[in-house]
Enzyme design. Structure first.
Site, PDB file in Angstrom:
ATOM      1  N   ASN A  47       0.829  -1.209   0.000  1.00 22.22           N
ATOM      2  CA  ASN A  47       0.000   0.000   0.000  1.00 22.22           C
ATOM      3  C   ASN A  47       0.866   1.262   0.000  1.00 22.22           C
ATOM      4  O   ASN A  47       0.601   2.223  -0.730  1.00 22.22           O
ATOM      5  CB  ASN A  47      -0.897   0.038   1.243  1.00 22.22           C
ATOM      6  CG  ASN A  47      -2.016  -0.981   1.211  1.00 22.22           C
ATOM      7  OD1 ASN A  47      -2.320  -1.555   0.170  1.00 22.22           O
ATOM      8  ND2 ASN A  47      -2.633  -1.201   2.354  1.00 22.22           N
ATOM      9  N   HIS A 435     -14.827   4.488 -14.852  1.00 23.31           N
ATOM     10  CA  HIS A 435     -14.633   3.637 -13.681  1.00 23.31           C
ATOM     11  C   HIS A 435     -15.857   2.779 -13.406  1.00 23.31           C
ATOM     12  O   HIS A 435     -15.889   2.011 -12.449  1.00 23.31           O
ATOM     13  CB  HIS A 435     -14.318   4.535 -12.469  1.00 23.31           C
ATOM     14  CG  HIS A 435     -13.799   3.818 -11.278  1.00 23.31           C
ATOM     15  ND1 HIS A 435     -14.505   3.708 -10.109  1.00 23.31           N
ATOM     16  CD2 HIS A 435     -12.622   3.164 -11.070  1.00 23.31           C
ATOM     17  CE1 HIS A 435     -13.811   3.028  -9.233  1.00 23.31           C
ATOM     18  NE2 HIS A 435     -12.659   2.682  -9.780  1.00 23.31           N
TER      19      HIS A 435
END
Length: 704
Positions: A47, A435
Site C-alpha cells: 500500500n 470507472h
C-alpha cells in the site's frame, strides 16, 4: 464547500496513513491468524509503495505550484502536511517493523522457519551461503561507479541496491550495486529441521570483497527507492486506436524516470552516518524522502513466506469458506426474466457472473454484449468469454480504461486480444476515466432495447473477487436496460452530452448531486418528523461538498452511520450538541470494497455504486449508481446494512481527534464472519426448466 467549513476537514493523505496503520495493527490483533499477521505487514508495505508513487508527488506538486499555499479543506500549509506525513509514516514504520521482529521471533520459536541474517549463521551455513553466492549470484552482479555526472536514474521504481564506498590506491569511490531482479529475494540456506532463509541483499553485502577484488570495502548501505509515477495520460477514441496505444507505451516507459519520493535505508549497526550523509548529498536525495527501517527493506517478500507456510500449516490462516454457486447455467436467464438478483462477492461466487455471461452467449436471442473493463485478472476468464461471444457472431463492444493505474500494460494486452477476436474496442472519454462496472446483454437493440444488465461495485477480476467484498446487481428490467443502452451509446461517441436516465445516476456530477439532494431531503424529513437517517459505506470520503451537506444535516441532529475503509476527511465534534455521527473503518480478512448509499426518509432509497465519495469520482470520472428497486432486494440490502451497522469486531472507530480505536469489550458482532455464516441465505429458489422449455430452447439454438 461552504466557506464556513473551511479548515474543518482532515487532510486526505494524513487520514490515509491512519488507514495503513489500521492494516499494520491487524498484525497485532489476537483474532488475526498467525500467518495472516505477516500477510498484513506485506499488504501495508505494498500500500505504502503506491502512496509514495502517486499521492506524495501530488502533494509536492501542490507545494510547488501554490508557493506553499494553504489547503482550504484542512487549513494547513502544504509544507506542514508533508512534514506531518513524514512523522506519521515514521510511526507507521516503527509499528510495522516492531511487529515484524515479534512475529519473526515466533516463526523461529515455533520452528515454522527462520528468517535470519548472514552474520547469525553458523560457520558451516556461511560457507554454504558463500558457495551459493559464487555459483548463483555473482554472475548476475554489476556495478556503476559514481563520477559526479549522473544520479540514480538508472535505478527504476522499487529497485533495491547497495551503495558502497571502496578504496583503491588511496582513492575513495562510490559504487552502486543493483540487486538483480531476476533472483529470488529469499535464499534458502537449509531445509531441516526447518527452513532457514536470508535475504539476497544481505548475502551480497557480506560478499562484496569477493565481488570487488583488489578494492577495500569501507562502508555499505542497503537502500531502496520509490519514484514519482504520477504522470498523467489522456486518451480518447481514435479511428484505428494506434496513436492511443503508442502514446500509452511511451507513457509507461517515461513513467519509470520520475524523481525519487522515498529513499529507505536498512538500519545496520555498522552503518556510517557520515557516509550516508555524503551519499545522499552526492545523489541529491532530499531529507524528507529519507527513512531508516529496523529490518529488511520491502516486506512484500512475506507474501512468499505466507504462501509456502500456509500449505503446510493451513490452521495458521483464515479458514476457507465455500461461496454460493449457481447450480445450473440454463436457469439463470429464465430466473432474471422474472426476478432481480443481488450478489455479494466473495460470499457469493464471482463464477455466477461468468455463468451469466456464458448463458448470454449460449442464448440464441442475444444480439449484442457491451461491457466496461477497468482491471481484469491475468488469463482472464471474462476476456475469454467476450472473445468467444465475438467469434460466435455476437456484436461485442468493450470499453477498456487504459488509464487504470498500474494495470495499463495488462489492459494493452487485453485490447489486442479482444480486437483480434473481432470485438469493437472503445477507450472512453478524454480527461475522464471510465470507472463504471457494468455489463449489458441485448436480445433486442435499437429504440426499444431489451435484455439483461449487471451493475456492480467491483472489477471483473476473478482473482481479486475472492478477497474483495463487492455487490453485483442483475436484472432484466426495461428501465435498467434502456438506461444502460443510453450509457453505452454515450461512451461510444467521442463528443456527447451525458444522457438523462430513468433510474440510474451517473458521474460526472450527477451522483454527487443525488447524494447531496437526498441528504437534504432526509434533513427536511427529520426536522418535520424527528425520524430519518443516512447510511453510507465507501472506500473514501473526501469530497468537500458531500461533507458540507453532512455537516449541515448533522447540525440539526440527523443521525449518520458512515463506514469508510480508507481516507476520511470528515471531522467529528464540530456540528454542535445535536451531532450524531458514527464513523468506523472495517479492515479485516476481506477487503471491503462495496459502496452503498441509503437514505431513510418518507421515500427510503438504497443505491449501490462504483463511485467513492471523492472529488475525482464525483467530477472527473464516469461512474454509475443504481437504485435497488425490487422489494425483496431492498430487504436484502437492508439486512446487509444492519450487519455492517452492528459490527464491533472488524471495525476501528474514529474519535474526535481523527484517530481510530477498537472497542475493548466488543459484543462479538463481526460483519464478515456473519456474512460467512449466512452464505446461501439469499440464494434464489430455482425452478428447473420443463422438458418443453428445454426442447424449445434447443430448437431456437438449431435455427439460430
Amino acid at each position: 464547500m461552504d466557506p464556513k467549513y473551511d479548515g474543518k476537514c482532515f487532510n486526505r493523505d494524513l487520514s490515509w496513513l491512519l488507514f495503513n496503520r489500521r492494516v499494520i495493527e491487524l498484525a497485532n490483533q489476537a483474532t488475526t491468524p498467525f500467518l495472516n499477521k505477516l500477510m498484513f505487514l506485506a499488504i501495508a508495505a505494498n500500500n505504502l509503495d503506491e502512496f509514495y508513487n502517486v499521492r506524495v508527488p501530488s502533494l509536492q506538486t501542490q507545494l510547488a505550484v501554490s508557493d506553499d499555499g494553504i489547503e482550504k479543506k484542512s487549513g494547513m500549509h502544504y509544507s506542514e502536511i508533508l512534514k506531518k506525513l513524514h512523522k506519521r509514516n515514521e510511526k507507521n514504520f516503527e509499528l510495522q517493523y516492531g511487529y515484524y521482529q515479534q512475529l519473526n521471533l515466533q516463526l523461529l520459536e515455533n520452528q515454522y522457519c527462520n528468517l535470519t541474517g548472514y552474520s547469525k549463521l553458523s560457520s558451516r551455513q556461511q560457507d554454504k551461503a558463500n558457495q551459493f553466492f559464487d555459483e548463483r549470484v555473482l554472475p548476475f552482479l554489476s556495478f556503476t561507479t559514481y563520477n559526479g555526472h549522473y544520479g540514480l536514474q538508472f535505478l527504476k521504481n522499487k529497485r533495491m541496491a547497495l551503495g558502497v564506498s571502496v578504496k583503491k590506491n588511496g582513492k575513495h569511490k562510490i559504487r552502486i550495486v543493483p540487486i538483480p531482479t531476476d533472483l529470488k529475494r529469499l535464499v534458502k540456506i537449509e531445509s531441516e529441521p526447518y527452513p532457514t532463509y536470508i535475504t539476497i541483499e544481505d548475502l551480497i553485502r557480506h560478499n562484496l570483497s569477493n565481488f570487488f577484488g583488489d578494492c577495500k570495502v569501507e562502508d555499505v548501505i542497503t537502500f531502496r527507492i520509490l519514484r514519482d509515477l504520477d504522470a498523467s495520460l489522456d486518451v480518447e477514441k481514435d479511428d484505428n486506436n494506434k496513436d492511443t496505444i503508442n502514446n500509452l507505451r511511451q507513457y509507461l516507459s517515461d513513467r519509470e524516470k520520475g524523481k525519487v519520493t522515498q529513499f529507505a535505508v536498512e538500519k545496520n549497526e555498522n552503518l556510517n552516518p557520515e557516509f550516508l550523509h555524503s551519499f545522499m548529498k552526492k545523489f541529491d536525495l532530499k531529507k524528507h524522502t529519507f527513512y531508516e527501517v529496523d529490518g529488511p527493506l520491502d516486506l512484500t517478500f512475506l507474501f512468499a513466506i505466507v504462501k509456502k507456510l500456509s500449505k503446510k500449516y493451513p490452521d495458521l490462516v483464515y479458514k476457507k469458506f465455500a461461496p454460493e454457486q449457481w447450480s445450473n447455467i440454463n436457469t439463470m436467464l429464465p430466473y432474471l426474466d422474472h426476478h432481480d438478483l443481488l450478489l455479494q462477492y466473495p460470499y457469493d461466487s464471482f463464477n455466477q457472473f461468468l455463468t451469466f455471461l456464458q448463458a448470454a452467449i449460449n442464448d440464441p436471442e442475444t444480439v449484442a454484449i457491451k461491457q466496461t473493463i477497468y482491471r481484469v485478472a491475468d488469463h482472464s476468464k471474462v476476456i475469454e468469454l467476450l472473445k468467444q461471444a465475438a467469434q460466435k457472431g455476437i456484436k461485442v463492444t468493450v470499453m477498456i480504461e487504459l488509464r487504470a493505474r498500474f494495470d495499463e500494460a495488462n489492459n494493452l494486452k487485453v485490447t489486442t486480444e479482444l480486437e483480434d477476436a473481432g470485438c469493437n474496442i472503445i477507450f472512453g472519454k478524454k480527461y475522464m476515466k471510465v470507472h463504471s462496472k457494468t455489463c449489458l446483454v441485448l436480445t433486442e437493440d435499437g429504440a426499444n432495447p431489451h435484455g439483461y444488465v449487471q451493475i456492480g461495485t467491483g472489477n471483473y477480476n476473478e482473482s481479486t473477487a475472492q478477497q474483495f467484498v463487492d455487490l453485483s446487481l442483475f436484472s432484466s428490467s426495461d428501465s435498467y436496460v434502456k438506461d444502460l443502452a443510453s450509457f453505452f451509446n454515450y461512451l461510444e461517441q467521442p463528443i456527447a452530452t451525458p444522457p438523462k436516465y430513468e433510474v440510474l445516476t451517473a458521474s460526472p456530477h450527477r451522483i454527487e448531486d443525488m447524494v447531496i439532494q437526498d441528504i437534504h431531503h432526509v434533513k427536511d424529513y427529520y426536522q418535520k418528523t424527528g425520524k430519518g437517517h443516512v447510511f453510507l459505506k465507501v472506500n473514501s470520503l473526501t469530497d468537500v461538498d458531500v461533507i458540507a451537506a453532512i455537516y449541515d444535516a448533522a447540525t440539526v441532529g440527523v443521525p449518520f452511520r458512515l463506514i469508510v475503509r480508507g481516507a476520511c476527511c470528515l471531522k467529528l465534534g464540530i456540528c454542535g450538541p445535536k451531532e450524531n455521527i458514527v464513523i468506523s473503518s472495517i479492515v479485516g480478512e476481506l477487503l471491503e470494497h462495496s459502496r452503498i448509499y441509503a437514505f431513510y426518509d418518507d421515500n427510503t432509497t438504497f443505491w449501490i455504486s462504483s463511485a467513492d465519495l471523492m472529488t475525482r469520482n464525483m467530477d472527473n470520472r464516469v461512474e454509475l449508481a443504481a437504485p435497488i428497486l425490487q422489494p425483496k432486494l431492498k430487504q436484502q440490502i437492508q439486512d446487509i446494512i444492519s450487519i455492517y451497522d452492528n459490527d464491533d469486531v472488524d471495525g476501528f472507530f474514529m474519535n474526535d481527534e481523527g484517530y481510530y480505536f477498537k472497542y475493548e469489550n466488543p459484543k462479538g458482532k463481526s460483519a464478515q464472519q456473519t456474512f460467512i455464516k449466512e452464505i446461501g441465505k439469499y440464494a434464489p429458489v430455482i425452478q428447473e426448466p420443463s422438458f418443453f422449455e428445454r426442447l424449445s430452447n434447443r430448437i431456437k439454438t438449431i435455427f439460430k
